[in-house]
Design an enzyme around this catalytic site. Structure first.
Site, PDB file in Angstrom:
ATOM      1  N   ARG A 129       0.809  -1.231   0.000  1.00  0.00           N
ATOM      2  CA  ARG A 129       0.000   0.000   0.000  1.00  0.00           C
ATOM      3  C   ARG A 129       0.837   1.274   0.000  1.00  0.00           C
ATOM      4  NH1 ARG A 129      -2.691  -3.203   3.665  1.00  0.00           N
ATOM      5  NH2 ARG A 129      -4.486  -4.208   2.745  1.00  0.00           N
ATOM      6  N   LYS A 151       1.675  11.731 -10.000  1.00  0.00           N
ATOM      7  CA  LYS A 151       0.730  10.868 -10.720  1.00  0.00           C
ATOM      8  C   LYS A 151       1.493   9.660 -11.243  1.00  0.00           C
ATOM      9  CE  LYS A 151      -1.582  13.814 -13.563  1.00  0.00           C
ATOM     10  NZ  LYS A 151      -2.507  13.931 -14.698  1.00  0.00           N
ATOM     11  N   GLU A 193       5.881  20.703 -23.935  1.00  0.00           N
ATOM     12  CA  GLU A 193       5.352  20.884 -22.568  1.00  0.00           C
ATOM     13  C   GLU A 193       5.964  22.126 -21.925  1.00  0.00           C
ATOM     14  OE1 GLU A 193       2.934  19.395 -21.084  1.00  0.00           O
ATOM     15  OE2 GLU A 193       2.718  17.462 -22.089  1.00  0.00           O
ATOM     16  N   LYS A 235       5.201  23.732 -12.323  1.00  0.00           N
ATOM     17  CA  LYS A 235       4.467  22.510 -11.973  1.00  0.00           C
ATOM     18  C   LYS A 235       4.457  22.319 -10.453  1.00  0.00           C
ATOM     19  CE  LYS A 235       3.094  17.953 -13.058  1.00  0.00           C
ATOM     20  NZ  LYS A 235       3.104  16.761 -13.860  1.00  0.00           N
ATOM     21  N   ARG A 249      -5.003  22.398 -10.949  1.00  0.00           N
ATOM     22  CA  ARG A 249      -4.132  21.500 -11.714  1.00  0.00           C
ATOM     23  C   ARG A 249      -4.606  21.326 -13.162  1.00  0.00           C
ATOM     24  NH1 ARG A 249      -0.792  16.405  -9.152  1.00  0.00           N
ATOM     25  NH2 ARG A 249       0.075  15.681 -11.093  1.00  0.00           N
ATOM     26  N   ASN A 253      -3.414  21.025 -18.212  1.00  0.00           N
ATOM     27  CA  ASN A 253      -3.955  20.300 -19.367  1.00  0.00           C
ATOM     28  C   ASN A 253      -4.157  21.200 -20.573  1.00  0.00           C
ATOM     29  OD1 ASN A 253      -4.096  17.749 -18.212  1.00  0.00           O
ATOM     30  ND2 ASN A 253      -5.976  18.300 -17.136  1.00  0.00           N
ATOM     31  N   HIS A 256      -4.148  19.845 -24.079  1.00  0.00           N
ATOM     32  CA  HIS A 256      -4.138  18.380 -24.011  1.00  0.00           C
ATOM     33  C   HIS A 256      -5.448  17.716 -24.453  1.00  0.00           C
ATOM     34  CE1 HIS A 256      -0.322  18.938 -22.135  1.00  0.00           C
ATOM     35  NE2 HIS A 256      -0.179  17.665 -21.870  1.00  0.00           N
ATOM     36  N   HIS A 260      -4.609  14.543 -26.626  1.00  0.00           N
ATOM     37  CA  HIS A 260      -4.914  13.145 -26.275  1.00  0.00           C
ATOM     38  C   HIS A 260      -5.725  12.476 -27.381  1.00  0.00           C
ATOM     39  CE1 HIS A 260      -4.297  14.103 -21.754  1.00  0.00           C
ATOM     40  NE2 HIS A 260      -3.212  13.565 -22.283  1.00  0.00           N
ATOM     41  N   HIS A 272       3.909  12.322 -27.784  1.00  0.00           N
ATOM     42  CA  HIS A 272       2.992  13.118 -26.956  1.00  0.00           C
ATOM     43  C   HIS A 272       3.244  14.621 -27.183  1.00  0.00           C
ATOM     44  CE1 HIS A 272       0.559  14.294 -23.542  1.00  0.00           C
ATOM     45  NE2 HIS A 272       1.594  14.878 -22.973  1.00  0.00           N
TER      46      HIS A 272
HETATM   47  N1  LIG Z   1       2.631  10.990 -14.529  1.00  0.00           N
HETATM   48  C1  LIG Z   1       2.474  12.102 -15.198  1.00  0.00           C
HETATM   49  O1  LIG Z   1       2.096  13.145 -14.659  1.00  0.00           O
HETATM   50  C2  LIG Z   1       2.803  12.106 -16.657  1.00  0.00           C
HETATM   51  C3  LIG Z   1       2.845  13.309 -17.354  1.00  0.00           C
HETATM   52  C4  LIG Z   1       3.192  13.287 -18.708  1.00  0.00           C
HETATM   53  C5  LIG Z   1       3.486  12.084 -19.325  1.00  0.00           C
HETATM   54  N2  LIG Z   1       3.429  10.930 -18.608  1.00  0.00           N
HETATM   55  C6  LIG Z   1       3.759   9.648 -19.249  1.00  0.00           C
HETATM   56  O2  LIG Z   1       5.121   9.702 -19.682  1.00  0.00           O
HETATM   57  C7  LIG Z   1       5.278   8.818 -20.791  1.00  0.00           C
HETATM   58  C8  LIG Z   1       6.064   9.518 -21.877  1.00  0.00           C
HETATM   59  O3  LIG Z   1       7.319   9.851 -21.357  1.00  0.00           O
HETATM   60  P1  LIG Z   1       8.588  10.132 -22.308  1.00  0.00           P
HETATM   61  O4  LIG Z   1       8.226  11.141 -23.313  1.00  0.00           O
HETATM   62  O5  LIG Z   1       9.717  10.357 -21.402  1.00  0.00           O
HETATM   63  O6  LIG Z   1       8.712   8.777 -23.138  1.00  0.00           O
HETATM   64  P2  LIG Z   1       9.331   7.341 -22.798  1.00  0.00           P
HETATM   65  O7  LIG Z   1       9.459   7.109 -21.362  1.00  0.00           O
HETATM   66  O8  LIG Z   1       8.511   6.382 -23.590  1.00  0.00           O
HETATM   67  O9  LIG Z   1      10.784   7.454 -23.422  1.00  0.00           O
HETATM   68  C9  LIG Z   1      10.925   7.614 -24.822  1.00  0.00           C
HETATM   69  C10 LIG Z   1      12.057   6.739 -25.341  1.00  0.00           C
HETATM   70  O10 LIG Z   1      13.304   7.335 -24.999  1.00  0.00           O
HETATM   71  C11 LIG Z   1      14.147   6.385 -24.383  1.00  0.00           C
HETATM   72  N3  LIG Z   1      15.012   7.157 -23.468  1.00  0.00           N
HETATM   73  C12 LIG Z   1      14.694   7.632 -22.253  1.00  0.00           C
HETATM   74  N4  LIG Z   1      15.696   8.371 -21.768  1.00  0.00           N
HETATM   75  C13 LIG Z   1      16.676   8.358 -22.691  1.00  0.00           C
HETATM   76  C14 LIG Z   1      17.969   8.937 -22.767  1.00  0.00           C
HETATM   77  N5  LIG Z   1      18.437   9.727 -21.806  1.00  0.00           N
HETATM   78  N6  LIG Z   1      18.718   8.694 -23.869  1.00  0.00           N
HETATM   79  C15 LIG Z   1      18.227   7.929 -24.883  1.00  0.00           C
HETATM   80  N7  LIG Z   1      17.010   7.368 -24.869  1.00  0.00           N
HETATM   81  C16 LIG Z   1      16.248   7.574 -23.789  1.00  0.00           C
HETATM   82  C17 LIG Z   1      13.192   5.427 -23.710  1.00  0.00           C
HETATM   83  O11 LIG Z   1      13.812   4.183 -23.468  1.00  0.00           O
HETATM   84  C18 LIG Z   1      12.069   5.347 -24.721  1.00  0.00           C
HETATM   85  O12 LIG Z   1      12.347   4.398 -25.716  1.00  0.00           O
HETATM   86  C19 LIG Z   1       3.902   8.382 -21.219  1.00  0.00           C
HETATM   87  O13 LIG Z   1       3.662   7.078 -20.786  1.00  0.00           O
HETATM   88  C20 LIG Z   1       2.970   9.351 -20.491  1.00  0.00           C
HETATM   89  O14 LIG Z   1       1.716   8.789 -20.198  1.00  0.00           O
HETATM   90  C21 LIG Z   1       3.093  10.916 -17.307  1.00  0.00           C
END
Ligand SMILES: NC(=O)c1ccc[n+]([C@@H]2O[C@H](COP(=O)([O-])OP(=O)(O)OC[C@H]3O[C@@H](n4cnc5c(N)ncnc54)[C@H](O)[C@@H]3O)[C@@H](O)[C@H]2O)c1
Length: 368
Positions: A129, A151, A193, A235, A249, A253, A256, A260, A272
């Site tokens: 938990r 999140k 972003e 943020k 918050r 968005n 977005h 989305h 994204h």
């Molecule tokens: N929790 C939240 O508030 C929140 C907010 C925005 C997005 N997200 C989530 O984040 C995800 C997208 O994140 P992202 O854009 O980082 O994509 P990702 O995590 O899919 O990474 C993109 C690619 O880059 C590679 N990578 C990562 N770091 C690297 C580095 N330093 N050098 C080379 N390659 C590298 C990864 O292995 C992957 O193949 C989505 O799943 C989305 O839903 C969450």
């Protein structure tokens, strides 16, 4: 690089006298930050570092720092990107924690992009938990967005991020040097972003991009560092005031709602950040049609994102699918579509149930 002392940005409120009793944490921006990890998991005996296949070296560096500091440190590398954000992968992490005998006082560290930090956060939120998680984001998007705010989540066959929980980290280490290996297209997508944050809350972000767009996409430039710090600071302010997305918050968005929908219609083959870039122009056009957003501000969206090489338009023959996707969005309440629009830079307002004619006309204006 020009990075010297790390910058610390506080998220959440510490309570006077007993800061440890709160959910407050620091987002640290700088270089060579792994030395901070042991302090952030102090009190744990075991630590599981969750990273991805493509980032095994980075994960191993974090594990080694923890092992050297005396922790029983394990590393697990999950599939890259969205393939790692599944219930099966979460279950394999739970098995590792169970087999190694992780207790409430042990900890998880996420080293990777937003997909890894979402998964690691979710695993930490659900094990016994909730155990501590420290995030070490390695993409720009994860530094300014995914890893900050608490999140966490995974995807299901029915959609993205449908299962998850709010679980603030114990700390976030944004080591800008990790961005050196990030493909420039991914860096640019993260900048969408960053510009969003500029439009909703910090005009200086927009000026920095306008003043030197090339520096904004260079991982070792002081401009990018300032963009990260400013974005995280915004943020941090917003989530400190509103942890669970009740109202303030929502401004995060901005852009977005359409973004989305584009991601869904494109079956997540669009980055994204690229979808957010089009979504920002769409929201600006919608705000203008609703009589809220001045024309010059709409033009500034196209100018700033154009300087960064981000997409400004989307194909013009997908309206029905986009509208269906927007109506299904998690953030839609009842049948009313909700948007954030701007009255000025830093002045976001909610636009609920806009005219269908305006929705269609704004789409026409962002159609390629
Ligand atoms: N929790 C939240 O508030 C929140 C907010 C925005 C997005 N997200 C989530 O984040 C995800 C997208 O994140 P992202 O854009 O980082 O994509 P990702 O995590 O899919 O990474 C993109 C690619 O880059 C590679 N990578 C990562 N770091 C690297 C580095 N330093 N050098 C080379 N390659 C590298 C990864 O292995 C992957 O193949 C989505 O799943 C989305 O839903 C969450």
């Amino acid at each position: 690089m020009s990075v010297t002392t790390p910058t610390r940005i506080r998220v959440g409120q510490g309570s006077a006298g007993d800061p440890a009793a709160t959910d407050a944490y620091d987002v640290v921006v700088g270089a060579d930050l792994l030395g901070e990890l042991p302090g952030l998991v102090a009190g744990a005996r075991r630590v599981l570092v969750v990273s991805s296949e493509g980032l095994r070296d980075a994960g191993e560096r974090a594990r080694a720092v923890l092992a050297d500091a005396g922790f029983e440190a394990l590393l697990t590398c999950v599939p890259d990107a969205e393939a790692g954000k599944t219930a099966q992968v979460a279950a394999s992490c739970w098995s590792e924690l169970g087999q190694a005998g992780f207790t409430r006082s042990d900890a998880v560290v996420g080293v990777g992009g937003g997909a890894v930090t979402d998964l690691a956060g979710f695993v930490a939120a659900t094990w016994l938990r909730g155990v501590r998680v420290v995030q070490v984001p390695t993409t720009l998007l994860a530094m300014v967005d995914a890893a900050v705010g608490g999140k966490t989540g995974i995807n299901t066959a029915e959609g993205k991020n449908l299962v998850g929980s709010f679980h603030p980290p114990a700390g976030v280490l944004c080591d800008l040097a990790t961005l050196a290996t990030l493909p420039v297209r991914d860096l640019m997508a993260g900048l969408a972003e960053v510009t969003k944050t500029g439009f909703i809350a910090d005009p200086r972000i927009l000026e920095l991009v306008e003043g030197d767009p090339a520096a904004a996409t260079a991982w070792d430039s002081p401009v990018l560092r300032e963009l990260v710090e400013r974005s995280v600071a915004v943020k941090a302010r917003v989530v400190t005031a509103d942890l669970k997305e009740s109202s303030l918050r929502e401004i995060l968005n901005y852009g977005h709602t359409l973004a989305h929908a584009i991601e869904q219609v494109e079956r997540f083959t669009w980055r994204h950040g690229d979808a957010v870039s089009v979504g920002l122009v769409y929201a600006a056009e919608l705000g203008r049609l609703a009589g809220r957003t001045p024309a010059e501000l709409v033009d500034r969206h196209r100018a700033v994102q154009g300087l960064l090489g981000l997409p400004l338009a989307y194909r013009g023959d997908r309206w029905d699918a986009l509208l269906t996707a927007m109506r299904r969005d998690k953030k839609t309440r009842g049948d009313l579509l909700r948007f954030v629009v701007l009255e000025d830079v830093g002045r976001p307002v909610r636009l609920e149930g806009p005219d269908e004619a305006d929705l269609v006309e704004a789409y026409r204006r962002v159609s390629a």
